[in-house]
Design an enzyme around this catalytic site. Structure first.
Site, PDB file in Angstrom:
ATOM      1  CG  ASP A   7     -86.517  80.085  15.069  1.00 50.93           C
ATOM      2  OD1 ASP A   7     -85.611  80.523  14.647  1.00 50.93           O
ATOM      3  OD2 ASP A   7     -85.636  79.340  16.003  1.00 50.93           O
ATOM      4  CB  SER A   8     -84.072  76.947  12.931  1.00 47.29           C
ATOM      5  OG  SER A   8     -83.902  77.240  14.456  1.00 47.29           O
ATOM      6  N   GLY A  40     -78.006  77.972  13.170  1.00 50.16           N
ATOM      7  CA  GLY A  40     -76.646  78.643  13.840  1.00 50.16           C
ATOM      8  C   GLY A  40     -75.081  78.697  13.055  1.00 50.16           C
ATOM      9  CB  CYS A  70     -84.594  82.207  13.042  1.00 53.03           C
ATOM     10  SG  CYS A  70     -83.954  81.674  12.183  1.00 53.03           S
ATOM     11  CG  ASN A  71     -82.160  86.875  16.434  1.00 54.23           C
ATOM     12  OD1 ASN A  71     -81.927  88.332  16.410  1.00 54.23           O
ATOM     13  ND2 ASN A  71     -82.375  86.301  17.048  1.00 54.23           N
ATOM     14  CB  THR A  72     -79.528  82.557  12.346  1.00 48.94           C
ATOM     15  OG1 THR A  72     -79.252  82.158  13.583  1.00 48.94           O
ATOM     16  CG2 THR A  72     -78.421  81.824  11.536  1.00 48.94           C
ATOM     17  CB  CYS A 176     -79.840  82.439  19.582  1.00 51.61           C
ATOM     18  SG  CYS A 176     -81.043  81.284  18.822  1.00 51.61           S
ATOM     19  CB  THR A 177     -86.159  82.913  18.857  1.00 52.86           C
ATOM     20  OG1 THR A 177     -85.326  82.551  17.656  1.00 52.86           O
ATOM     21  CG2 THR A 177     -86.006  84.745  18.083  1.00 52.86           C
ATOM     22  CG  HIS A 178     -83.612  78.198  19.914  1.00 51.92           C
ATOM     23  ND1 HIS A 178     -83.763  78.423  18.461  1.00 51.92           N
ATOM     24  CD2 HIS A 178     -83.516  76.376  20.177  1.00 51.92           C
ATOM     25  CE1 HIS A 178     -84.066  77.151  18.053  1.00 51.92           C
ATOM     26  NE2 HIS A 178     -84.312  75.855  17.991  1.00 51.92           N
TER      27      HIS A 178
HETATM   28  N1  DGL Z   1     -83.419  81.000  16.808  1.00 48.83           N
HETATM   29  C1  DGL Z   1     -82.492  81.290  15.721  1.00 48.83           C
HETATM   30  C2  DGL Z   1     -82.186  82.732  16.015  1.00 48.83           C
HETATM   31  O1  DGL Z   1     -82.478  83.119  16.893  1.00 48.83           O
HETATM   32  C3  DGL Z   1     -82.222  80.372  15.023  1.00 48.83           C
HETATM   33  C4  DGL Z   1     -80.923  79.044  16.034  1.00 48.83           C
HETATM   34  C5  DGL Z   1     -80.018  78.060  15.259  1.00 48.83           C
HETATM   35  O2  DGL Z   1     -81.302  76.935  14.782  1.00 48.83           O
HETATM   36  O3  DGL Z   1     -79.374  77.641  15.019  1.00 48.83           O
HETATM   37  O4  DGL Z   1     -80.895  82.627  15.287  1.00 48.83           O
END
Ligand code: DGL
Length: 215
Positions: A7-8, A40, A70-72, A176-178
């Site tokens: 992930d990021s 993102g 990471c969804n992005t 978003c996983t965050h």
């Molecule tokens: N956690 C990531 C996601 O699922 C990226 C969040 C980010 O870096 O902006 O999209």
């Protein structure tokens, strides 16, 4: 077996923890891109440049599967990543299909980064599964930053979610996983008015199936 989880930032840790809990026998390499997080609000081409060497390193280190937590990344770059890397890739994505199945009010909320919301895959998911459903997309552009830096402004999150809940939304998708790290806060804000869903159980299930195939 060794797998990589990417992930990021800290979203990957949340997904890796869920995997560890269910599949403790796996060796897990978690990678964050601390230099460039958050992703993102960046364009996909720039993100691809960041992740190519990171994925290559995971492959070189012997990871037999990479989980894209990471969804992005997954909603914008899966075709390129599948072309570039031979290892099986498992990816999260916003659970629009499941949310559309769950909703009774026909109003759902998708919390995701701007780059995810603008992606071809997300547009496809909405068109395919949520055509007759109202999909609310609150402005979450600064949430990943807040969570990554542990500067969570609960009031901001509450205000943005309340605006959607007041429109009768009954499912909140954490896209978003965050945001997995604030799942409990989101549930508290929803206070029974909406179900809150995120893809960790699905990732674990897909991984389990893939590992059985690879064994
Ligand atoms: N956690 C990531 C996601 O699922 C990226 C969040 C980010 O870096 O902006 O999209």
């Amino acid at each position: 077996m060794k797998i990589g989880v990417f992930d990021s930032g800290v979203g990957g840790l949340s997904v890796a923890n869920a995997i560890k809990k269910s599949l403790p026998e796996l060796e897990i390499e978690v990678r964050e891109d601390k230099r460039h997080v958050p992703y993102g609000t960046r364009p996909p081409a720039e993100i691809l440049g960041f992740i190519k060497p990171i994925f290559q390193r995971l492959v070189d280190e012997g990871c037999q599967v990479i989980v894209i937590a990471c969804n992005t990344v997954s909603t914008n770059l899966m075709p390129e990543l599948r072309r570039l890397f031979d290892v099986p890739l498992i990816a999260v994505e916003p659970m629009v299909k499941y949310a559309a199945k769950l909703t009774k009010s026909n109003v759902i909320v998708v919390c995701a980064t701007p780059t995810t919301l603008a992606s071809p895959r997300y547009r496809y998911l909405k068109g395919r599964y949520a055509r007759s459903i109202q999909v609310l997309e609150p402005d979450c552009h600064d949430w990943a930053y807040m969570i990554q830096h542990n500067e969570i402004d609960e009031r901001k999150i509450r205000d943005r979610l309340e605006a959607s809940l007041s429109k009768n939304a009954d499912v909140i998708v954490l896209g978003c996983t965050h945001y997995h790290w604030i799942e409990q806060q989101v549930k508290t804000i929803a206070n029974g008015r909406a179900q809150v869903i995120q893809p960790e159980p699905v990732v674990v299930q897909q991984l389990r199936q893939l590992l059985a195939q690879l064994a």
